[in-house]
Design a protein around this motif. Structure first.
Motif, PDB file in Angstrom:
ATOM      1  N   ALA A   1     -15.787  45.299  43.498  1.00 46.21           N
ATOM      2  CA  ALA A   1     -14.603  45.355  42.649  1.00 46.21           C
ATOM      3  C   ALA A   1     -13.724  44.122  42.814  1.00 46.21           C
ATOM      4  O   ALA A   1     -12.973  43.760  41.895  1.00 46.21           O
ATOM      5  CB  ALA A   1     -13.801  46.619  42.953  1.00 46.21           C
TER       6      ALA A   1
ATOM      7  N   ALA B   1     -22.993  47.354  34.283  1.00 44.78           N
ATOM      8  CA  ALA B   1     -21.859  46.554  34.732  1.00 44.78           C
ATOM      9  C   ALA B   1     -22.018  45.954  36.115  1.00 44.78           C
ATOM     10  O   ALA B   1     -21.424  44.963  36.438  1.00 44.78           O
ATOM     11  CB  ALA B   1     -20.594  47.397  34.625  1.00 44.78           C
ATOM     12  N   ILE B   2     -22.832  46.522  37.016  1.00 45.32           N
ATOM     13  CA  ILE B   2     -23.036  45.945  38.369  1.00 45.32           C
ATOM     14  C   ILE B   2     -24.538  45.592  38.550  1.00 45.32           C
ATOM     15  O   ILE B   2     -25.404  46.368  38.360  1.00 45.32           O
ATOM     16  CB  ILE B   2     -22.693  46.965  39.448  1.00 45.32           C
ATOM     17  CG1 ILE B   2     -21.292  47.449  39.305  1.00 45.32           C
ATOM     18  CG2 ILE B   2     -22.843  46.322  40.808  1.00 45.32           C
ATOM     19  CD1 ILE B   2     -20.241  46.426  39.486  1.00 45.32           C
TER      20      ILE B   2
ATOM     21  N   VAL C   1     -21.794  53.871  39.206  1.00 47.12           N
ATOM     22  CA  VAL C   1     -22.650  52.717  38.967  1.00 47.12           C
ATOM     23  C   VAL C   1     -23.211  52.203  40.285  1.00 47.12           C
ATOM     24  O   VAL C   1     -24.411  51.913  40.398  1.00 47.12           O
ATOM     25  CB  VAL C   1     -21.864  51.598  38.244  1.00 47.12           C
ATOM     26  CG1 VAL C   1     -22.721  50.348  38.089  1.00 47.12           C
ATOM     27  CG2 VAL C   1     -21.384  52.085  36.886  1.00 47.12           C
TER      28      VAL C   1
ATOM     29  N   THR D   1     -21.632  50.958  31.255  1.00 48.21           N
ATOM     30  CA  THR D   1     -21.237  51.145  32.651  1.00 48.21           C
ATOM     31  C   THR D   1     -22.424  50.997  33.586  1.00 48.21           C
ATOM     32  O   THR D   1     -22.290  50.499  34.695  1.00 48.21           O
ATOM     33  CB  THR D   1     -20.607  52.538  32.850  1.00 48.21           C
ATOM     34  OG1 THR D   1     -21.519  53.539  32.416  1.00 48.21           O
ATOM     35  CG2 THR D   1     -19.322  52.650  32.065  1.00 48.21           C
TER      36      THR D   1
ATOM     37  N   SER E   1     -16.830  53.125  38.382  1.00 48.92           N
ATOM     38  CA  SER E   1     -17.665  52.160  39.091  1.00 48.92           C
ATOM     39  C   SER E   1     -18.437  52.795  40.237  1.00 48.92           C
ATOM     40  O   SER E   1     -19.543  52.358  40.575  1.00 48.92           O
ATOM     41  CB  SER E   1     -16.815  50.999  39.612  1.00 48.92           C
ATOM     42  OG  SER E   1     -15.857  51.466  40.553  1.00 48.92           O
ATOM     43  N   GLU E   2     -17.881  53.847  40.830  1.00 49.94           N
ATOM     44  CA  GLU E   2     -18.559  54.482  41.965  1.00 49.94           C
ATOM     45  C   GLU E   2     -19.934  55.007  41.573  1.00 49.94           C
ATOM     46  O   GLU E   2     -20.906  54.865  42.307  1.00 49.94           O
ATOM     47  CB  GLU E   2     -17.708  55.613  42.527  1.00 49.94           C
ATOM     48  CG  GLU E   2     -18.331  56.265  43.754  1.00 49.94           C
ATOM     49  CD  GLU E   2     -17.468  57.368  44.337  1.00 49.94           C
ATOM     50  OE1 GLU E   2     -17.903  57.997  45.320  1.00 49.94           O
ATOM     51  OE2 GLU E   2     -16.359  57.595  43.818  1.00 49.94           O
TER      52      GLU E   2
ATOM     53  N   SER F   1     -14.792  39.036  37.146  1.00 51.48           N
ATOM     54  CA  SER F   1     -15.849  39.319  36.174  1.00 51.48           C
ATOM     55  C   SER F   1     -16.559  38.071  35.677  1.00 51.48           C
ATOM     56  O   SER F   1     -17.712  38.130  35.258  1.00 51.48           O
ATOM     57  CB  SER F   1     -15.260  40.088  34.983  1.00 51.48           C
ATOM     58  OG  SER F   1     -14.867  41.386  35.372  1.00 51.48           O
TER      59      SER F   1
ATOM     60  N   ASP G   1     -18.611  49.415  46.762  1.00 50.25           N
ATOM     61  CA  ASP G   1     -17.761  49.508  45.579  1.00 50.25           C
ATOM     62  C   ASP G   1     -16.506  48.661  45.751  1.00 50.25           C
ATOM     63  O   ASP G   1     -16.109  47.907  44.853  1.00 50.25           O
ATOM     64  CB  ASP G   1     -17.402  50.972  45.342  1.00 50.25           C
ATOM     65  CG  ASP G   1     -16.739  51.205  43.997  1.00 50.25           C
ATOM     66  OD1 ASP G   1     -16.869  50.352  43.103  1.00 50.25           O
ATOM     67  OD2 ASP G   1     -16.081  52.256  43.851  1.00 50.25           O
TER      68      ASP G   1
ATOM     69  N   ARG H   1     -16.746  47.471  34.181  1.00 53.72           N
ATOM     70  CA  ARG H   1     -16.757  47.461  35.636  1.00 53.72           C
ATOM     71  C   ARG H   1     -15.772  48.463  36.208  1.00 53.72           C
ATOM     72  O   ARG H   1     -15.995  49.048  37.262  1.00 53.72           O
ATOM     73  CB  ARG H   1     -16.429  46.058  36.154  1.00 53.72           C
ATOM     74  CG  ARG H   1     -17.528  45.046  35.910  1.00 53.72           C
ATOM     75  CD  ARG H   1     -17.142  43.720  36.517  1.00 53.72           C
ATOM     76  NE  ARG H   1     -17.032  43.835  37.969  1.00 53.72           N
ATOM     77  CZ  ARG H   1     -16.300  43.039  38.716  1.00 53.72           C
ATOM     78  NH1 ARG H   1     -15.572  42.090  38.166  1.00 53.72           N
ATOM     79  NH2 ARG H   1     -16.275  43.202  40.020  1.00 53.72           N
ATOM     80  N   ALA H   2     -14.642  48.639  35.521  1.00 52.79           N
ATOM     81  CA  ALA H   2     -13.603  49.521  36.040  1.00 52.79           C
ATOM     82  C   ALA H   2     -13.922  50.988  35.796  1.00 52.79           C
ATOM     83  O   ALA H   2     -13.478  51.860  36.537  1.00 52.79           O
ATOM     84  CB  ALA H   2     -12.261  49.181  35.403  1.00 52.79           C
TER      85      ALA H   2
END
Length: 327
Positions: A238, A8-9, A215, A5, A212-213, A242, A234, A208-209
């Motif tokens: 989102a 992921a970003i 991250v 996680t 996510s906040e 991907s 965010d 990503r899901a």
């Protein structure tokens, strides 16, 4: 899971009464815009929509805000967002500058409302060629390019591929939260991203899901960012498919745009970075400012990678100062 996680970003003075008059007119417009209240719902600020066809047929989505009657019709400001973002990156700058000049907002290929790209069509050379086409089709008069992160890299690649534009059509550049190279050395967020990209597949969407906040708050914004601004980031990230993570990631480990920086010295350049940027840390902006003769460095205290959403007034002011330099 935490590792998944987390990854992921992932100058001069003004000359002449004409320039002074133009600046005063712009300042009046700026003050009017600031007194409008201005925080329109995120994602709700739209302009006239156009499609620019890329060399390989990808449809590049562009929105244009025309200047007001008392605006500068001979100035075009082109805004180019970063990786996994879209043109709403510039929400506050759009509200601030609207009416003062022609504003052009680009969704980079594979992002926003632009057409999908591919692994072989996602290089910085593709992005630079797309940008050149946008400038040719929608850049009326003097053009200032404002690029964030990968958008800044696309702008530097444009200088490498089309140096004739700089000092001619392109009269100014703002590089926001970006880098010309050595990006993977000592940047933990991108090092972890490499781990993720090697695995890719369904884990990418899941990662990503999942939360996510947290991250976003860890990697994309500064530690004291307004939760509402972090939520904007965010929401925007989102929306990105991907596949852009895997398709565009190869640009970063081999990034080397230093030879293009001498071309940028032909125009006024402002480099902006948040002091808490973990994705393109301030050392990259300092390196850019040192390598581009005459460049101005603006460090925004406490802001992270999404500095234009976190601390919009500081970024607005930096762009205003740049526009003042180009007249």
């Amino acid at each position: 899971m935490k590792r998944i996680t987390t990854a992921a970003i992932t100058a001069g003075a003004f000359a002449g009464a004409g320039v002074a008059a133009s600046l005063l007119r712009r300042q009046r417009i700026v003050q009017r815009r600031r007194h409008l209240g201005g925080d329109a719902p995120f994602g709700s600020v739209r302009g006239d929509r156009y499609t620019v066809e890329a060399a390989d047929g990808v449809a590049i989505n562009v929105e244009v805000d025309e200047p007001d009657p008392d605006g500068d019709a001979d100035l075009t400001i082109v805004f180019v967002h970063g990786w996994m973002c879209d043109q709403d990156t510039w929400h506050f700058q759009r509200l601030h500058l609207r009416g003062s000049a022609r504003l052009v907002f680009v969704d980079q290929r594979g992002h926003g409302a632009s057409g999908a790209s591919s692994a072989t069509g996602s290089s910085l050379a593709h992005l630079a060629d797309d940008l050149a086409r946008v400038i040719r089709e929608h850049g009326k008069g003097r053009v200032v390019v404002v690029g964030h992160s990968m958008g800044g890299m696309a702008t530097m690649q444009l200088a490498a591929d089309h140096p004739e534009l700089f000092g001619g059509t392109v009269v100014g550049v703002a590089l926001v939260g970006t880098s010309a190279g050595r990006l993977m050395r000592g940047t933990p967020a991108l090092e972890r991203m490499a781990w993720l990209v090697r695995r890719a597949g369904p884990v990418l969407d899941w990662g990503r899901a999942f939360n996510s906040e947290s991250v976003i708050r860890r990697w994309a914004v500064g530690p004291d960012a307004d939760p509402a601004r972090a939520a904007m980031v965010d929401e925007m990230i989102a929306r990105a498919p991907s596949r852009v993570v895997v398709d565009f990631y190869p640009n970063f480990p081999s990034l080397d745009l230093f030879e293009a920086l001498s071309t940028l010295a032909d125009v006024p350049v402002t480099v902006v970075c948040g002091t808490a940027d973990l994705l393109t840390p301030p050392k990259h902006s300092r390196r850019l400012a040192e390598a581009i003769d005459g460049a101005r460095l603006v460090l925004v205290e406490g802001a992270g990678h999404m500095v234009m959403l976190e601390k919009p007034r500081e970024v607005d002011d930096a762009i205003d100062d740049l526009i003042g330099q180009v007249g």
